[in-house]
Design a protein around this motif. Structure first.
Motif, mmCIF file in Angstrom:
data_model
loop_
_atom_site.group_PDB
_atom_site.id
_atom_site.type_symbol
_atom_site.label_atom_id
_atom_site.label_comp_id
_atom_site.label_asym_id
_atom_site.label_seq_id
_atom_site.Cartn_x
_atom_site.Cartn_y
_atom_site.Cartn_z
ATOM 1 N N ARG A 265 0.852 -1.211 0.000
ATOM 2 C CA ARG A 265 0.000 0.000 0.000
ATOM 3 C C ARG A 265 0.878 1.249 0.000
ATOM 4 O O ARG A 265 0.658 2.171 -0.769
ATOM 5 C CB ARG A 265 -0.925 -0.003 1.219
ATOM 6 C CG ARG A 265 -2.240 -0.745 0.955
ATOM 7 C CD ARG A 265 -3.285 -0.417 1.997
ATOM 8 N NE ARG A 265 -2.881 -0.839 3.336
ATOM 9 C CZ ARG A 265 -3.067 -2.082 3.813
ATOM 10 N NH1 ARG A 265 -3.644 -2.998 3.063
ATOM 11 N NH2 ARG A 265 -2.683 -2.392 5.036
ATOM 12 N N ALA A 266 1.908 1.220 0.841
ATOM 13 C CA ALA A 266 2.807 2.385 0.929
ATOM 14 C C ALA A 266 3.576 2.579 -0.386
ATOM 15 O O ALA A 266 4.077 3.659 -0.657
ATOM 16 C CB ALA A 266 3.785 2.190 2.083
ATOM 17 N N SER A 267 3.660 1.516 -1.188
ATOM 18 C CA SER A 267 4.395 1.590 -2.455
ATOM 19 C C SER A 267 3.469 1.894 -3.627
ATOM 20 O O SER A 267 3.895 1.817 -4.791
ATOM 21 C CB SER A 267 5.107 0.258 -2.731
ATOM 22 O OG SER A 267 5.893 -0.137 -1.657
ATOM 23 N N SER A 268 2.219 2.212 -3.337
ATOM 24 C CA SER A 268 1.216 2.487 -4.386
ATOM 25 C C SER A 268 1.197 1.394 -5.449
ATOM 26 O O SER A 268 1.200 1.679 -6.649
ATOM 27 C CB SER A 268 1.483 3.832 -5.063
ATOM 28 O OG SER A 268 1.607 4.835 -4.118
ATOM 29 N N VAL A 269 1.218 0.164 -5.011
ATOM 30 C CA VAL A 269 1.080 -0.960 -5.953
ATOM 31 C C VAL A 269 -0.412 -1.258 -6.074
ATOM 32 O O VAL A 269 -1.101 -1.427 -5.057
ATOM 33 C CB VAL A 269 1.844 -2.206 -5.448
ATOM 34 C CG1 VAL A 269 1.523 -3.422 -6.305
ATOM 35 C CG2 VAL A 269 3.343 -1.942 -5.429
ATOM 36 N N ARG A 270 -0.902 -1.299 -7.306
ATOM 37 C CA ARG A 270 -2.319 -1.628 -7.510
ATOM 38 C C ARG A 270 -2.466 -3.140 -7.353
ATOM 39 O O ARG A 270 -1.762 -3.904 -8.033
ATOM 40 C CB ARG A 270 -2.732 -1.192 -8.909
ATOM 41 C CG ARG A 270 -4.194 -1.363 -9.212
ATOM 42 C CD ARG A 270 -4.423 -0.959 -10.661
ATOM 43 N NE ARG A 270 -5.811 -1.102 -11.045
ATOM 44 C CZ ARG A 270 -6.206 -1.466 -12.250
ATOM 45 N NH1 ARG A 270 -5.303 -1.717 -13.191
ATOM 46 N NH2 ARG A 270 -7.484 -1.572 -12.524
ATOM 47 N N GLN A 271 -3.351 -3.563 -6.478
ATOM 48 C CA GLN A 271 -3.514 -4.999 -6.247
ATOM 49 C C GLN A 271 -4.884 -5.456 -6.720
ATOM 50 O O GLN A 271 -5.892 -4.851 -6.377
ATOM 51 C CB GLN A 271 -3.377 -5.317 -4.765
ATOM 52 C CG GLN A 271 -2.005 -5.000 -4.196
ATOM 53 C CD GLN A 271 -1.902 -5.418 -2.750
ATOM 54 O OE1 GLN A 271 -1.884 -6.597 -2.445
ATOM 55 N NE2 GLN A 271 -1.871 -4.449 -1.865
ATOM 56 N N LEU A 272 -4.896 -6.499 -7.512
ATOM 57 C CA LEU A 272 -6.164 -7.055 -7.995
ATOM 58 C C LEU A 272 -6.250 -8.510 -7.548
ATOM 59 O O LEU A 272 -5.316 -9.283 -7.792
ATOM 60 C CB LEU A 272 -6.242 -6.983 -9.518
ATOM 61 C CG LEU A 272 -6.241 -5.583 -10.130
ATOM 62 C CD1 LEU A 272 -6.095 -5.668 -11.639
ATOM 63 C CD2 LEU A 272 -7.538 -4.852 -9.787
ATOM 64 N N PHE A 273 -7.353 -8.853 -6.902
ATOM 65 C CA PHE A 273 -7.531 -10.223 -6.403
ATOM 66 C C PHE A 273 -8.621 -10.945 -7.187
ATOM 67 O O PHE A 273 -9.339 -10.332 -7.976
ATOM 68 C CB PHE A 273 -7.854 -10.194 -4.906
ATOM 69 C CG PHE A 273 -6.733 -9.590 -4.104
ATOM 70 C CD1 PHE A 273 -5.531 -10.263 -3.974
ATOM 71 C CD2 PHE A 273 -6.861 -8.330 -3.530
ATOM 72 C CE1 PHE A 273 -4.473 -9.700 -3.268
ATOM 73 C CE2 PHE A 273 -5.810 -7.765 -2.827
ATOM 74 C CZ PHE A 273 -4.612 -8.450 -2.696
ATOM 75 N N SER A 274 -8.731 -12.235 -6.953
ATOM 76 C CA SER A 274 -9.710 -13.081 -7.648
ATOM 77 C C SER A 274 -9.567 -12.894 -9.151
ATOM 78 O O SER A 274 -10.556 -12.822 -9.886
ATOM 79 C CB SER A 274 -11.132 -12.744 -7.195
ATOM 80 O OG SER A 274 -11.229 -12.817 -5.800
ATOM 81 N N CYS A 275 -8.342 -12.790 -9.586
ATOM 82 C CA CYS A 275 -8.075 -12.535 -11.003
ATOM 83 C C CYS A 275 -7.008 -13.521 -11.474
ATOM 84 O O CYS A 275 -5.832 -13.383 -11.131
ATOM 85 C CB CYS A 275 -7.608 -11.090 -11.170
ATOM 86 S SG CYS A 275 -7.266 -10.697 -12.868
ATOM 87 N N ARG A 276 -7.446 -14.530 -12.218
ATOM 88 C CA ARG A 276 -6.520 -15.589 -12.650
ATOM 89 C C ARG A 276 -6.062 -15.303 -14.082
ATOM 90 O O ARG A 276 -6.900 -15.064 -14.969
ATOM 91 C CB ARG A 276 -7.242 -16.930 -12.577
ATOM 92 C CG ARG A 276 -6.371 -18.100 -12.938
ATOM 93 C CD ARG A 276 -7.118 -19.405 -12.722
ATOM 94 N NE ARG A 276 -6.294 -20.544 -13.031
ATOM 95 C CZ ARG A 276 -6.681 -21.794 -12.920
ATOM 96 N NH1 ARG A 276 -7.910 -22.068 -12.475
ATOM 97 N NH2 ARG A 276 -5.878 -22.784 -13.228
ATOM 98 N N ILE A 277 -4.771 -15.352 -14.287
ATOM 99 C CA ILE A 277 -4.246 -15.115 -15.634
ATOM 100 C C ILE A 277 -4.231 -16.431 -16.407
ATOM 101 O O ILE A 277 -3.785 -17.451 -15.905
ATOM 102 C CB ILE A 277 -2.819 -14.520 -15.561
ATOM 103 C CG1 ILE A 277 -2.851 -13.160 -14.862
ATOM 104 C CG2 ILE A 277 -2.201 -14.394 -16.950
ATOM 105 C CD1 ILE A 277 -3.773 -12.134 -15.487
#
Ligand SMILES: Cc1cc2nc3c(=O)[nH]c(=O)nc-3n(C[C@H](O)[C@H](O)[C@H](O)COP(=O)(O)OP(=O)(O)OC[C@H]3O[C@@H](n4cnc5c(N)ncnc54)[C@H](O)[C@@H]3O)c2cc1C
Length: 445
Positions: A139-151
């Protein structure tokens, strides 16, 4: 943040696939590298599960043996038995050390404790504290996190990657970092997707095999032995004229064997099993004594105490005593439950005394104490392994950067790579370390 809409097409500078130890470490390192070089770039971390760090949460029995004490050289020596793995992991272990990892955790309030055997755990005894620390760092690194997302797939299209999710959404990315883990404990999300993606992109994949896995035997040990532990013994397996051995504690289970010695040897045993089909297991209860030394000690006992029942002696007999310390019990005694097993294998009557133990029978007892047969391997279950061996071929990945030698701007880290560490915190350290250098170099690529 939950999954993305199928209609949404977004472009990402750095896409990290898999939010385990390696992926989280990579995303944090990437942001730090970007800040250092004054680059502003979007970093997205995608995870098929609903939350990050599923495997970390269950690691070390929920306590998370996060790393191991020692210098990088010591960690490589203790943790990785195969020379090519040591060579490959060297830069990663020196670039992001166990101290770096512990400092990072401490910066988010996670204190750790080092045990006498060198294993390091969070002081709280709670594995999820490690995940929470990384969530805060992300969060502190401003990383966008997406869950329930399978590639589902990653394709190279010109200078970019076209990435398709299982739900049909399309993404493009400048740089892709695969951190999808191994193939054991598949219910945690590690079903080998990343390996299929790497193969489709042209990488060679070494077939997965079990490591740090329990052993199942054709005939399970007697039910009353389940849970019995043998301390500091020499556990060994033979097949096709070959023999592999590990010193350590061994645990009888209702299906076969577990405990550090069995888990550590499981990779070698799995390979013998694949090669020869039939693998026999044995334990040497007196690994510090040669057979003649042990025989000398048995003879001494017979001379001193001819009326004593052999079973009684064994009951008080130190197991795996250090050389020259036969008379004291530094490791405890042979478990009582094991005695009928030993007597049966040595073809001795239950009440035989030393004076009744003719030479042949003494030889038979000696043979069993040095080479107690434990059965034939039925399975080394891949899915039960704490890690899986095999994965993306190390020769096709630059160990200094973790970048693919085949596809530019494609990076790998963590258990997806063809290494497997020993029990003791070495696998998490390898995932954090390879993740860290992959993330750092992904920004400069
Ligand atoms: C029971 C158990 C106990 C363990 N205990 C310890 C221990 O105490 N100490 C130690 O050092 N090691 C331990 N290990 C091993 C250690 O947990 C792993 O080696 C380490 O977590 C691997 O990290 P990784 O990031 O490479 O992979 P993982 O942690 O497995 O992360 C990979 C992530 O990628 C995700 N993913 C996979 N495919 C896709 C896809 N197609 N799209 C999106 N996301 C995807 C997965 O859901 C997963 O979250 C243990 C393992 C197990 C199973």
């Amino acid at each position: 943040m939950e999954g993305i809409e199928a209609s949404e097409v977004s472009h990402i500078a750095l896409l990290v696939i898999g939010s385990g130890a390696a992926g989280m470490s990579a995303a944090v390192a990437a942001r730090r590298a970007a800040e250092r070089s004054g680059k502003s770039c979007s970093i997205t971390l995608l995870e098929r599960n609903a939350r990050p760090g599923t495997k970390i949460r269950i690691s070390g029995g929920g306590k998370c043996n996060v790393t191991h004490r020692g210098t990088p050289a010591e960690l490589l020596e203790k943790g990785y038995l195969r020379p090519n793995e040591k060579r490959f992991l060297r830069t990663a272990f020196y670039s992001f050390t166990n101290t770096d990892l512990l400092d990072l955790l401490r910066s988010r309030g996670v204190e750790t404790e080092e045990r006498a055997d060198g294993k390091v755990f969070p002081l709280s005894g709670d594995a999820s504290s490690v995940v929470v620390a990384f969530e805060e760092l992300l969060r502190a690194s401003s990383v966008r996190q997406l869950f329930s997302c399978r590639i589902r797939s990653v394709e190279r299209q010109g200078k970019k990657f076209l990435v398709t999710t299982a739900a049909g959404a399309l993404l493009t990315a400048d740089v892709v970092l695969l951190a999808t883990g191994g193939v054991s404990w598949s219910r945690t999300g590690t079903t080998g997707d990343g390996l299929a993606i790497a193969r489709a992109l042209g990488h060679s994949i070494k077939g997965a095999s079990a490591a740090l896995a329990p052993l199942y035997t054709v005939k399970p040990p007697p039910a009353n032995l389940s849970g019995v532990a043998l301390r500091s013994v020499a556990f060994f397996a033979t097949a096709g004229g070959r023999s592999v051995e590990r010193r350590g504690d061994l645990l009888f289970t209702h299906r076969g064997f577990s405990g550090p010695a069995a888990l550590s040897l499981s990779r070698d045993i799995g390979e013998l099993f694949t090669l020869f089909g039939s693998v026999s297991l044995f334990v040497d209860l007196f690994p510090e004594q040669s057979a003649p030394e042990l025989e000398e000690q048995l003879l001494l006992q017979a001379r001193r105490n001819g009326a004593q029942m052999v079973r009684k002696f064994l009951q008080n007999c130190p197991i795996a005593p250090c050389r020259g310390t036969f008379a004291i019990a530094p490791h405890g005694t042979i478990p009582t439950a094991l005695l009928p097993f030993i007597m049966r294998h040595a073809a001795l009557e239950n009440d035989v005394t030393w004076s009744g133990l003719v030479r042949e029978k003494r030889q038979s007892l000696l043979a069993v104490l040095k080479r107690l047969p434990l059965g034939i391997v039925r399975d080394v279950p891949l899915d039960q392994g704490e890690v899986s061996a095999g994965g993306v071929s190390l020769s096709e990945v630059n160990p200094k950067t973790m970048q693919s030698r085949i596809v530019p701007k494609l990076f790998f880290c963590g258990e997806l790579l063809d290494y497997a560490g020993e029990i003791g915190g070495f696998n998490l350290q390898a995932a954090f370390s390879t993740g860290w250098i992959a993330g750092t170099h992904a920004i400069d690529s």
